[in-house]
Design a protein around this motif. Structure first.
Motif, mmCIF file in Angstrom:
data_model
loop_
_atom_site.group_PDB
_atom_site.id
_atom_site.type_symbol
_atom_site.label_atom_id
_atom_site.label_comp_id
_atom_site.label_asym_id
_atom_site.label_seq_id
_atom_site.Cartn_x
_atom_site.Cartn_y
_atom_site.Cartn_z
ATOM 1 N N HIS A 68 0.828 -1.190 0.000
ATOM 2 C CA HIS A 68 0.000 0.000 0.000
ATOM 3 C C HIS A 68 0.867 1.245 0.000
ATOM 4 C CE1 HIS A 68 -3.732 -2.165 0.765
ATOM 5 N NE2 HIS A 68 -2.991 -2.957 1.512
ATOM 6 N N GLN A 69 0.226 2.365 -0.241
ATOM 7 C CA GLN A 69 0.888 3.650 -0.128
ATOM 8 C C GLN A 69 0.390 4.352 1.121
ATOM 9 O OE1 GLN A 69 3.262 5.134 -1.653
ATOM 10 N NE2 GLN A 69 3.485 3.954 -3.512
ATOM 11 N N THR B 73 -4.479 7.360 -2.481
ATOM 12 C CA THR B 73 -4.602 7.274 -3.927
ATOM 13 C C THR B 73 -3.878 8.472 -4.537
ATOM 14 O OG1 THR B 73 -6.608 8.621 -3.960
ATOM 15 C CG2 THR B 73 -6.898 6.225 -3.659
ATOM 16 N N PRO B 74 -3.680 8.468 -5.845
ATOM 17 C CA PRO B 74 -3.111 9.663 -6.488
ATOM 18 C C PRO B 74 -3.940 10.920 -6.191
ATOM 19 C CG PRO B 74 -2.986 7.818 -7.983
ATOM 20 C CD PRO B 74 -3.795 7.350 -6.795
ATOM 21 N N LYS B 75 -5.256 10.769 -6.073
ATOM 22 C CA LYS B 75 -6.130 11.901 -5.737
ATOM 23 C C LYS B 75 -5.789 12.448 -4.346
ATOM 24 C CE LYS B 75 -10.997 13.111 -5.186
ATOM 25 N NZ LYS B 75 -12.371 12.641 -5.174
ATOM 26 N N LYS C 105 -1.002 17.963 -1.439
ATOM 27 C CA LYS C 105 -0.204 19.086 -1.945
ATOM 28 C C LYS C 105 -1.003 20.388 -1.893
ATOM 29 C CE LYS C 105 2.651 16.290 -5.015
ATOM 30 N NZ LYS C 105 2.953 15.974 -6.425
ATOM 31 N N SER C 106 -2.266 20.320 -2.283
ATOM 32 C CA SER C 106 -3.130 21.495 -2.244
ATOM 33 C C SER C 106 -3.333 21.974 -0.814
ATOM 34 C CB SER C 106 -4.475 21.155 -2.904
ATOM 35 O OG SER C 106 -5.346 22.237 -2.834
ATOM 36 N N LEU C 107 -3.549 21.032 0.095
ATOM 37 C CA LEU C 107 -3.734 21.359 1.504
ATOM 38 C C LEU C 107 -2.466 21.990 2.085
ATOM 39 C CD1 LEU C 107 -5.830 21.072 3.797
ATOM 40 C CD2 LEU C 107 -4.742 18.903 4.351
#
Length: 139
Positions: free
Chosen positions: A36-37, A98-100, A106-108
């Motif tokens: 998992h990531q 997930t990639p999302k 990053k946005s946060l």
């Protein structure tokens, strides 16, 4: 800022976490999986211009932004050093990312830097060998 210079040791210390649920043995086998990531975010609480991000300010960020961005996460209050000065921090750990989720992180991080005049937020992507939920033994 401290978040740029946190050592690998701190990453390993905060890697561990525990989640308890009411899965049965057969359900647990479905939940247990591998490769998992994970993701950790390190938010420094000292302001470059002096002062600190207050508990009320952090709580507002946590409830209005962090908790609305991710379904679930672990939050740890920590401390580290940057340029010889102790600094408080908040470490957020997520699994099953997930990639999302990475894009959202990053946005946060950018939002946090903007809100509190921070230089950066450290984001660490983790390769997690195995995730499993452990519950009480059936009676």
């Amino acid at each position: 800022m401290m978040v740029r210079t946190l050592s690998v040791f701190l990453v390993l210390v905060f890697l561990s976490g525990c989640s308890v649920s009411s899965y049965t043995q057969s359900e647990q086998q479905l939940v247990e999986s591998s490769r998992h990531q994970g993701l950790q975010m390190y938010f420094g609480l000292s302001k470059p211009t002096g002062g600190v991000i207050t508990n009320a300010q952090w709580h507002e960020f946590e409830t209005k932004h962090l908790a609305k961005t991710f379904t679930g996460f672990n939050l740890v209050t920590g401390a580290g050093y940057y340029k010889g000065k102790k600094e408080g921090s908040k470490i957020v750990t997520l699994y099953e990312v997930t990639p999302k989720d990475i894009t959202a992180a990053k946005s946060l991080a950018s939002k946090y830097c903007e809100m509190f005049n921070q230089d950066s937020v450290l984001i660490v992507q983790l390769g997690v060998e195995k995730i499993m939920f452990v519950s009480k033994e059936p009676s």
